[in-house]
Design an enzyme around this catalytic site. Structure first.
Site: not given
Length: 187
Positions: A73, A171, A63, A29, A144, A24, A133
């Site tokens: 992250k 960037d 970043h 997880e 930032d 299928r 993420y």
């Protein structure tokens, strides 16, 4: 059972969740807090992000967010592949300025956990690559920050030539690590 491998920098891990496949399709997880706490990994994620890159060579990074909006992250690829990098930006750290890189792909079904105090970035290795993420703090524009992906002091060995990379204006204008205050100190 989930596999966890230390990538050589304090707190940076490759995570391979189990993938159960049959005719299928599959089930996996991708984050199980209880299982990962057995490895000493405890993170409360508050936001999921999703990026799509049409071309090979799209560079996103390096970043990070400064405290109090610093982010852990957990990065994985849904489609395609990226070369993913974490750079230690904690002043006073014995590994300050060192980086580790890993290829993440839909085929390998692996992830990277990048903790607070590390800059993060990736370059796409295939067209039509999708990356998702989780982060442990909300996005905060005033906190930032970016570091130049090709900072000569970092000497990151990107698998895509810089001339072939596609960067955002942010960037492309990012400073070198030596030219910014990161807000992180090693303890």
């Amino acid at each position: 059972m989930v596999e966890v491998r230390n990538l050589g920098l304090d707190g940076v891990f490759e995570i391979r969740p189990p993938k159960f496949e049959d005719e299928r399709g599959f089930f996996s997880e991708t984050w199980n807090a209880e299982q990962l706490e057995r490895f000493g990994l405890s993170v409360d994620f508050v936001q999921d992000n999703h990026s799509f890159s049409r071309k090979r060579g799209v560079m996103r990074g390096l970043h990070f967010q400064t405290p109090p909006f610093a982010q852990d992250k957990l990065v994985r690829v849904l489609r395609g592949s990226v070369f993913d990098v974490a750079v230690d930006i904690r002043s006073g750290s014995p590994t300050f300025g060192r980086w580790v890189g890993i290829t993440l792909s839909d085929k390998e079904w692996n992830q990277i956990l990048v903790p607070k105090g590390f800059a993060h970035g990736f370059v796409t290795l295939e067209p039509d690559t999708e990356v998702v993420y989780k982060v442990s703090a909300q996005y905060s524009q005033p906190h930032d920050r970016s570091i130049r992906f090709d900072d000569p002091a970092l000497a990151i060995d990107w698998p895509v030539p810089a001339a072939d990379m596609k960067l955002s204006a942010k960037d492309a204008a990012a400073p070198n690590l030596a030219d910014i205050e990161t807000g992180f100190a090693y303890s």
